[in-house]
Motif scaffolding. Structure first.
Motif, PDB file in Angstrom:
ATOM      1  N   PHE A  66       0.832  -1.209   0.000  1.00 28.65           N
ATOM      2  CA  PHE A  66       0.000   0.000   0.000  1.00 28.65           C
ATOM      3  C   PHE A  66       0.866   1.259   0.000  1.00 28.65           C
ATOM      4  N   ILE A  67       0.374   2.297  -0.657  1.00 23.53           N
ATOM      5  CA  ILE A  67       0.973   3.631  -0.615  1.00 23.53           C
ATOM      6  C   ILE A  67      -0.015   4.563   0.063  1.00 23.53           C
ATOM      7  N   SER A  68       0.450   5.317   1.037  1.00 21.24           N
ATOM      8  CA  SER A  68      -0.418   6.267   1.737  1.00 21.24           C
ATOM      9  C   SER A  68      -0.727   7.450   0.831  1.00 21.24           C
ATOM     10  N   VAL A  69      -1.959   7.902   0.868  1.00 24.93           N
ATOM     11  CA  VAL A  69      -2.378   9.076   0.106  1.00 24.93           C
ATOM     12  C   VAL A  69      -1.984  10.321   0.901  1.00 24.93           C
ATOM     13  N   PRO A  70      -1.216  11.235   0.297  1.00 22.37           N
ATOM     14  CA  PRO A  70      -0.751  12.413   1.044  1.00 22.37           C
ATOM     15  C   PRO A  70      -1.904  13.258   1.580  1.00 22.37           C
ATOM     16  N   THR A  71      -1.668  13.872   2.719  1.00 25.10           N
ATOM     17  CA  THR A  71      -2.683  14.750   3.320  1.00 25.10           C
ATOM     18  C   THR A  71      -2.296  16.218   3.228  1.00 25.10           C
ATOM     19  N   ASN A  72      -1.092  16.522   2.730  1.00 26.55           N
ATOM     20  CA  ASN A  72      -0.695  17.918   2.533  1.00 26.55           C
ATOM     21  C   ASN A  72      -1.404  18.510   1.325  1.00 26.55           C
ATOM     22  N   ALA A  73      -1.428  19.827   1.261  1.00 31.83           N
ATOM     23  CA  ALA A  73      -2.102  20.514   0.163  1.00 31.83           C
ATOM     24  C   ALA A  73      -1.446  20.194  -1.172  1.00 31.83           C
ATOM     25  N   GLY A  74      -2.256  20.171  -2.242  1.00 34.08           N
ATOM     26  CA  GLY A  74      -1.747  19.917  -3.581  1.00 34.08           C
ATOM     27  C   GLY A  74      -1.366  18.468  -3.770  1.00 34.08           C
ATOM     28  N   ILE A  75      -0.281  18.242  -4.520  1.00 35.09           N
ATOM     29  CA  ILE A  75       0.137  16.860  -4.773  1.00 35.09           C
ATOM     30  C   ILE A  75       0.697  16.193  -3.527  1.00 35.09           C
ATOM     31  N   GLY A  76       1.023  16.986  -2.505  1.00 34.99           N
ATOM     32  CA  GLY A  76       1.418  16.414  -1.218  1.00 34.99           C
ATOM     33  C   GLY A  76       2.898  16.158  -1.050  1.00 34.99           C
ATOM     34  N   TYR A  77       3.700  16.516  -2.047  1.00 39.17           N
ATOM     35  CA  TYR A  77       5.146  16.316  -1.983  1.00 39.17           C
ATOM     36  C   TYR A  77       5.842  17.617  -2.372  1.00 39.17           C
ATOM     37  N   GLU A  78       7.052  17.819  -1.841  1.00 43.57           N
ATOM     38  CA  GLU A  78       7.872  18.959  -2.243  1.00 43.57           C
ATOM     39  C   GLU A  78       8.821  18.526  -3.359  1.00 43.57           C
ATOM     40  N   ILE A  79       9.300  19.490  -4.122  1.00 43.26           N
ATOM     41  CA  ILE A  79      10.223  19.194  -5.206  1.00 43.26           C
ATOM     42  C   ILE A  79      11.660  19.303  -4.696  1.00 43.26           C
ATOM     43  N   ASP A  80      12.460  18.291  -5.028  1.00 43.12           N
ATOM     44  CA  ASP A  80      13.888  18.317  -4.728  1.00 43.12           C
ATOM     45  C   ASP A  80      14.573  19.110  -5.833  1.00 43.12           C
ATOM     46  N   ARG A  81      14.783  20.391  -5.568  1.00 43.19           N
ATOM     47  CA  ARG A  81      15.314  21.295  -6.602  1.00 43.19           C
ATOM     48  C   ARG A  81      16.700  20.871  -7.069  1.00 43.19           C
ATOM     49  N   LYS A  82      17.506  20.368  -6.154  1.00 43.43           N
ATOM     50  CA  LYS A  82      18.849  19.949  -6.543  1.00 43.43           C
ATOM     51  C   LYS A  82      18.785  18.758  -7.494  1.00 43.43           C
ATOM     52  N   ALA A  83      17.892  17.819  -7.218  1.00 41.96           N
ATOM     53  CA  ALA A  83      17.746  16.666  -8.107  1.00 41.96           C
ATOM     54  C   ALA A  83      17.197  17.108  -9.460  1.00 41.96           C
ATOM     55  N   LEU A  84      16.203  17.984  -9.438  1.00 39.95           N
ATOM     56  CA  LEU A  84      15.632  18.483 -10.687  1.00 39.95           C
ATOM     57  C   LEU A  84      16.714  19.141 -11.546  1.00 39.95           C
ATOM     58  N   THR A  85      17.533  19.964 -10.932  1.00 33.04           N
ATOM     59  CA  THR A  85      18.618  20.631 -11.656  1.00 33.04           C
ATOM     60  C   THR A  85      19.620  19.622 -12.198  1.00 33.04           C
ATOM     61  N   ALA A  86      19.947  18.622 -11.394  1.00 33.76           N
ATOM     62  CA  ALA A  86      20.931  17.621 -11.814  1.00 33.76           C
ATOM     63  C   ALA A  86      20.458  16.822 -13.020  1.00 33.76           C
ATOM     64  N   PHE A  87      19.153  16.597 -13.131  1.00 35.72           N
ATOM     65  CA  PHE A  87      18.619  15.786 -14.221  1.00 35.72           C
ATOM     66  C   PHE A  87      18.225  16.606 -15.451  1.00 35.72           C
ATOM     67  N   THR A  88      18.259  17.928 -15.342  1.00 27.38           N
ATOM     68  CA  THR A  88      17.740  18.786 -16.412  1.00 27.38           C
ATOM     69  C   THR A  88      18.704  18.880 -17.595  1.00 27.38           C
ATOM     70  N   LEU A  89      18.145  18.670 -18.793  1.00 27.00           N
ATOM     71  CA  LEU A  89      18.895  18.827 -20.039  1.00 27.00           C
ATOM     72  C   LEU A  89      18.746  20.237 -20.604  1.00 27.00           C
ATOM     73  N   LYS A  90      17.528  20.785 -20.483  1.00 37.10           N
ATOM     74  CA  LYS A  90      17.287  22.165 -20.909  1.00 37.10           C
ATOM     75  C   LYS A  90      16.020  22.670 -20.233  1.00 37.10           C
ATOM     76  N   SER A  91      15.918  23.980 -20.090  1.00 36.02           N
ATOM     77  CA  SER A  91      14.757  24.619 -19.467  1.00 36.02           C
ATOM     78  C   SER A  91      14.406  25.889 -20.225  1.00 36.02           C
ATOM     79  N   THR A  92      13.147  26.269 -20.106  1.00 39.57           N
ATOM     80  CA  THR A  92      12.721  27.556 -20.630  1.00 39.57           C
ATOM     81  C   THR A  92      11.580  28.060 -19.770  1.00 39.57           C
ATOM     82  N   THR A  93      11.466  29.368 -19.637  1.00 42.58           N
ATOM     83  CA  THR A  93      10.372  29.993 -18.884  1.00 42.58           C
ATOM     84  C   THR A  93       9.576  30.887 -19.831  1.00 42.58           C
ATOM     85  N   ILE A  94       8.263  30.713 -19.803  1.00 41.96           N
ATOM     86  CA  ILE A  94       7.363  31.452 -20.678  1.00 41.96           C
ATOM     87  C   ILE A  94       6.510  32.364 -19.806  1.00 41.96           C
ATOM     88  N   THR A  95       6.504  33.640 -20.132  1.00 44.08           N
ATOM     89  CA  THR A  95       5.722  34.604 -19.333  1.00 44.08           C
ATOM     90  C   THR A  95       4.791  35.395 -20.250  1.00 44.08           C
TER      91      THR A  95
END
Length: 368
Positions: free
Chosen positions: A339-368
């Motif tokens: 079983f996997i517990s369903v998160p009770t925090n707001a939204g998806i229930g998990y925080e983003i590991d910014r360092k991991a995201l950066t380490a895995f990123t090949l390219k990024s762009t921001t659209i405003t």
């Protein structure tokens, strides 16, 4: 909601072991992570699950990047969106491209849930505090590896095992499994490797006491699946065939299957997934949530939708450690006794590991 900016992160994560199907082998998983910010600084996250090549659907990472950057993101920027369900209407004039659409809609659902300070699962109508999960196993190098892999997942508590099969390898895969695990809750996934000319091969699968046969025929073979189901004792489950509410309706009307796998990315998002769930519930068709070799963000969306009550079969949303040495969320998704517990925090229930995201990123762009 007033969406102020959208950042796209093209990432690549290395799987612990290659995932082999009848159609492809995946060693490194490319994904597009959608980071969305509203005018109040609330950030939501979505994930585009297209593969690097169009073996599963017509979408690829490259085509999805183009659709997101040039068409879909501009449709939500600086618009007042009252509810995530409204996104379907915003995207109605763009045909298909469901995985790209789902990544935007998923991020909007996350923003919406965080603004409401509610778990995403609750806003979708979920009522479970934990979900039952199974393990999906690709085609293995040899029989011993296959049996050892299954043994490991049984010991970890997974509630059912799904194995990939391909034409001509059915007995070589299933006979040793049933010999060593006679009472195992077992299903097979053919990834459209058969036609009605193979009906004798498929009828032999009835001897293996399977929970279901997932997608034996081609994605558009609704009539053929109905003909096949009449001749099989084993329930057919459709996956690749189900890309929309209408597909699910058509499959049910034609009696093409007895079960349906809902993949949030493939049907265009959480709103469509809930609509299909509600249809299947009304028609007494059990559903389960399929996996897409997701990162933790896609996994979180799958957990949320699986909390709805007609997800009565164990899904493919296993623990992060099943696929990754390091995920991009904290805490990572964990599994306890199947079983996997369903998160009770707001939204998806998990925080983003910014360092991991950066380490895995090949390219990024921001659209405003």
């Amino acid at each position: 909601m007033h969406i102020e900016s959208v950042s796209l992160h093209h990432i690549e994560m290395e799987l612990k072991t290659p995932f082999v199907t009848s159609a492809s082998t995946t060693k490194n998983r490319e994904l597009i992570i959608v980071e969305m910010k509203d005018k109040d600084g609330v950030i939501g996250w979505g994930e585009c699950s297209a593969f690097a090549s169009p073996w599963y659907t017509e979408e690829t990472i490259q085509t999805a990047w183009h659709m997101l950057n040039d068409f879909l993101v501009p449709l939500v920027l600086n618009k007042r969106i009252e509810h995530p369900n409204d996104v379907q209407m915003l995207f109605q004039n763009i045909k298909r491209n469901n995985m790209a659409k789902a990544s935007i809609e998923g991020a909007i659902w996350d923003v919406y849930a965080k603004r409401k300070n509610q778990p995403l699962s609750k806003l979708l109508g979920g009522n479970k505090y934990k979900i039952e999960v199974g393990a999906a196993i690709g085609i293995q190098e040899n029989e011993l590896t296959l049996l050892n892999t299954i043994e490991q997942y049984i010991e970890q508590g997974y509630k059912r095992i799904k194995v990939k099969i391909k034409r001509g390898m059915e007995n070589a895969i299933l006979s040793p499994i049933r010999k060593h695990f006679p009472s195992l809750a077992l299903m097979v996934d053919a990834n459209s490797d058969y036609t009605l000319h193979d009906i004798d091969l498929l009828k032999r699968l009835d001897h293996y006491n399977l929970l279901m046969i997932e997608q034996p025929l081609a994605a558009n073979d609704f009539v053929e699946h109905a003909q096949l189901q009449k001749q099989l004792k084993t329930p057919i489950c459709l996956d690749e065939s189900i890309n929309s509410y209408h597909d699910a309706f058509q499959a049910i009307q034609l009696k093409s299957c007895q079960m349906i796998a809902i993949k949030v990315a493939k049907v265009g998002g959480l709103t469509a997934s809930k609509q299909i769930h509600d249809l299947c519930k009304a028609k007494n068709i059990p559903v389960w949530c399929g996996g897409m070799l997701d990162s933790g963000i896609g996994r979180a969306h799958n957990i949320a939708i699986s909390s709805l009550d007609n997800f009565t079969l164990p899904g493919d949303t296993s623990a992060s450690s099943r696929y990754w040495d390091r995920d991009i969320i904290v805490p990572e998704v964990t599994m306890n006794d199947g079983f996997i517990s369903v998160p009770t925090n707001a939204g998806i229930g998990y925080e983003i590991d910014r360092k991991a995201l950066t380490a895995f990123t090949l390219k990024s762009t921001t659209i405003t």
